[in-house]
Scaffold this active site. Structure first.
Site, PDB file in Angstrom:
ATOM      1  N   GLU A 173      -2.185   8.871   2.385  1.00 62.80           N
ATOM      2  CA  GLU A 173      -0.831   8.510   2.836  1.00 62.80           C
ATOM      3  C   GLU A 173       0.182   9.591   2.447  1.00 62.80           C
ATOM      4  O   GLU A 173       1.210   9.319   1.823  1.00 62.80           O
ATOM      5  CB  GLU A 173      -0.421   7.134   2.307  1.00 62.80           C
ATOM      6  CG  GLU A 173      -1.292   6.028   2.875  1.00 62.80           C
ATOM      7  CD  GLU A 173      -0.749   4.605   2.723  1.00 62.80           C
ATOM      8  OE1 GLU A 173       0.264   4.417   2.043  1.00 62.80           O
ATOM      9  OE2 GLU A 173      -1.343   3.701   3.316  1.00 62.80           O
ATOM     10  N   GLU A 295      -8.089   2.076   5.290  1.00 63.40           N
ATOM     11  CA  GLU A 295      -7.368   0.947   4.677  1.00 63.40           C
ATOM     12  C   GLU A 295      -7.002  -0.035   5.775  1.00 63.40           C
ATOM     13  O   GLU A 295      -6.279   0.326   6.719  1.00 63.40           O
ATOM     14  CB  GLU A 295      -6.104   1.412   3.942  1.00 63.40           C
ATOM     15  CG  GLU A 295      -6.414   2.129   2.646  1.00 63.40           C
ATOM     16  CD  GLU A 295      -5.177   2.415   1.798  1.00 63.40           C
ATOM     17  OE1 GLU A 295      -4.188   1.653   1.887  1.00 63.40           O
ATOM     18  OE2 GLU A 295      -5.218   3.414   1.058  1.00 63.40           O
ATOM     19  N   GLN A 344      -8.833  -4.840  -0.614  1.00 59.16           N
ATOM     20  CA  GLN A 344      -9.669  -4.050  -1.513  1.00 59.16           C
ATOM     21  C   GLN A 344     -10.736  -4.957  -2.124  1.00 59.16           C
ATOM     22  O   GLN A 344     -10.508  -6.159  -2.215  1.00 59.16           O
ATOM     23  CB  GLN A 344      -8.824  -3.433  -2.603  1.00 59.16           C
ATOM     24  CG  GLN A 344      -7.742  -2.504  -2.092  1.00 59.16           C
ATOM     25  CD  GLN A 344      -7.120  -1.657  -3.221  1.00 59.16           C
ATOM     26  OE1 GLN A 344      -7.555  -1.674  -4.362  1.00 59.16           O
ATOM     27  NE2 GLN A 344      -6.074  -0.931  -2.862  1.00 59.16           N
TER      28      GLN A 344
HETATM   29  O1  AHR Z   1      -4.033  -0.818  -0.654  1.00 54.62           O
HETATM   30  C1  AHR Z   1      -2.799  -0.807  -1.275  1.00 54.62           C
HETATM   31  C2  AHR Z   1      -1.968   0.420  -0.922  1.00 54.62           C
HETATM   32  O2  AHR Z   1      -1.641   0.387   0.430  1.00 54.62           O
HETATM   33  C3  AHR Z   1      -2.643   1.746  -1.100  1.00 54.62           C
HETATM   34  O3  AHR Z   1      -2.568   2.213  -2.400  1.00 54.62           O
HETATM   35  C4  AHR Z   1      -1.861   2.631  -0.188  1.00 54.62           C
HETATM   36  O4  AHR Z   1      -2.614   3.707   0.292  1.00 54.62           O
HETATM   37  C5  AHR Z   1      -1.391   1.697   0.894  1.00 54.62           C
HETATM   38  O5  AHR Z   1      -0.062   1.838   1.167  1.00 54.62           O
END
Ligand code: AHR
Length: 494
Positions: A173, A295, A344
């Site tokens: 990001e 993600e 996650q």
């Molecule tokens: O997954 C949580 C956060 O979301 C991560 O650290 C980031 O890459 C995204 O904005």
């Protein structure tokens, strides 16, 4: 009206098993408590990594695991996390709750976890606040076999042979928490950093550039045009947020309208993949560069009375549908999508497993990954799905979403999601094939009587897959009655 035409003789390409990948960041209780308890813990562990979690995750065949972030990655200095644990630097985890990070879980521990899980490591390097030299040395430390300062240090730290490391991300990001860069600037930085991400010996690194946030098509265009030839993959991040970023919505307290809106937002992933792929096709018509959705998942308000920086949320039947929808979409775009990592793994966002002390529970999302693992490395089959609409006020979305594949043994797996909150759907399936004669059809279903049904430490099996047999064979296929708000897997034995 609802019809699935399955062209069982037409294979459309391999579904990369890495679509079923995961992501574990130093965030809240994902790594610490969720995975790492330390060697002296009363919780049974292997070299500090909790056994119950590893056993649970092995059941879903995690192919690849991304680490150490996320936003944490662009502030992570890997040298803080190797060597004797009592000497490791204690740092502040500025992104996630401002807590002290003792670095007890570092490179060796992560790669040990991957070996225990039999998963490929996917490491995300630090571009935002790290140097090129630091990144180069990290790769050398992990993968070089010959004599060198990094090899010697690795060996002093207890690992003689290098690890195999295939997936390496050059920043995370970088349009946001990874440095707030403009695409032109990051494209140049990417070209520079990746130059020093070396292949040592026969270790061949698959380099992943930081791709766009959601619908930032300009980022995609600029990265592909300026740096496309230096990358193997490019990431995409998109989260399903029912409300807005200020008030995302509750994980378990929602009505039918919010159910609908959330699933509509999950379906948006398809449009994102198609539009980003169109841009990629312009620069990479042979589809050499993989789209890496590293993600994705549901993001709600944190559970009441939990640390807002820890992103702990419950996981309900709605999350099962979100997972089923997304995985079907990735399967169906397996020509371009080469990896996806749900955010996650443990105790954070759309997790597989929640822990409380020595207890664990498996979430509805976990069960979807278990049901869908049959698609890993299978061949996508051609199909046409005609679905009735799911209408809510003046909006509508397709009520049924699906994908279908054939595995090495010739078994055909069809995964279907009925998004409707209150209506079973009769789906007629016509199987076109010169060889296939359906005699053995088996089903499994994940559903519940409540849209927000979820597993708790008091009732761990409230939502779990059941055998499913509400179907009948027809002369050219079968007819199935999909329960409302369900994820169904049907297997035609080969
Ligand atoms: O997954 C949580 C956060 O979301 C991560 O650290 C980031 O890459 C995204 O904005």
């Amino acid at each position: 009206m609802n019809k699935l035409i399955l062209n069982a003789d037409i294979k459309k390409g391999k579904i990369n098993r890495n679509i079923y990948g995961h992501f574990a960041e130093h965030l809240g209780r994902c790594i610490y408590e969720g995975i790492w308890v330390g060697e002296d813990s009363d919780i049974p562990n292997t070299r500090g990594i909790r056994n119950d979690v590893v056993e649970a995750l092995k059941e879903i065949d995690i192919p690849v695991l991304r680490w150490p972030g996320g936003c944490f990655a662009d502030e992570y200095h890997w040298k803080d996390g190797v060597g004797p644990r009592e000497k490791r630097a204690k740092i502040v985890n500025t992104h996630w709750g401002g807590v002290t990070e003792n670095n007890h879980f570092g490179t060796h521990e992560f790669l040990d976890l991957c070996e225990q899980l039999n998963a490929e490591p996917y490491i995300c390097g630090n571009v935002g606040s790290g140097t090129v030299y630091e990144m180069q040395q990290w790769v050398e430390y992990m993968t070089f076999a010959g004599e060198s300062p990094m090899t010697n240090w690795r060996q002093e730290n207890g690992r003689d042979k290098p690890w195999k490391l295939r997936y390496f991300g050059v920043g995370n990001e970088n349009w946001g928490c990874g440095g707030n860069m403009r695409p032109e600037y990051y494209a140049d930085l990417y070209r520079r950093y990746q130059t020093y991400v070396r292949n040592y010996g026969d270790n061949k690194i698959y380099k992943i550039a930081c791709g766009p946030n959601t619908d930032d098509y300009e980022w995609m265009e600029i990265l592909m045009s300026r740096a496309g030839k230096y990358m193997d993959g490019l990431s995409l991040h998109y989260y399903t947020v029912p409300g807005d970023w200020e008030n995302k919505g509750s994980a378990t307290d929602f009505d039918k309208k919010e159910w609908f809106n959330t699933l509509k937002k999950a379906l948006y992933m398809e449009e994102l993949i198609e539009k980003h792929s169109t841009i990629m096709d312009k620069y990479d018509p042979d589809k050499k560069v993989g789209l890496i959705v590293d993600e994705w998942g549901a993001w709600y308000n944190v559970e009441p009375n939990t640390n807002p920086g820890f992103l702990y949320q419950q996981n309900s039947l709605r999350d099962a549908l979100i997972a089923g929808i997304n995985l079907n979409i990735y399967n169906n775009h397996c020509d371009r999508v080469q990896m996806a990592n749900i955010a996650q793994t443990i105790n954070v966002l759309q997790a597989m497993v929640l822990t409380r002390g020595e207890e664990i529970l498996l979430t509805p999302t976990y069960h979807v990954f278990e049901m869908y693992k049959v698609h890993q490395d299978a061949q996508l089959l051609d199909f046409n799905l005609v679905s009735e609409d799911y209408q809510m006020e003046d909006e509508s979305i397709p009520a049924v979403n699906g994908s279908t594949s054939v595995d090495r043994e010739g078994n055909i797996n069809i995964t279907l999601c009925n998004l409707k909150d209150d209506k079973n759907i009769k789906l007629e399936c016509v199987c076109n094939s010169t060889e296939l004669a359906i005699s053995d059809l088996k089903g499994r279903v994940l559903t519940s009587d409540k849209l927000n049904a979820h597993n708790t430490f008091e009732d761990k099996n409230r939502v779990k897959p059941q055998q499913f047999d509400d179907y009948n064979l027809t002369k050219d296929g079968f007819q199935v009655n999909l329960p409302s708000s369900s994820v169904v897997r049907l297997t035609i034995k080969g």
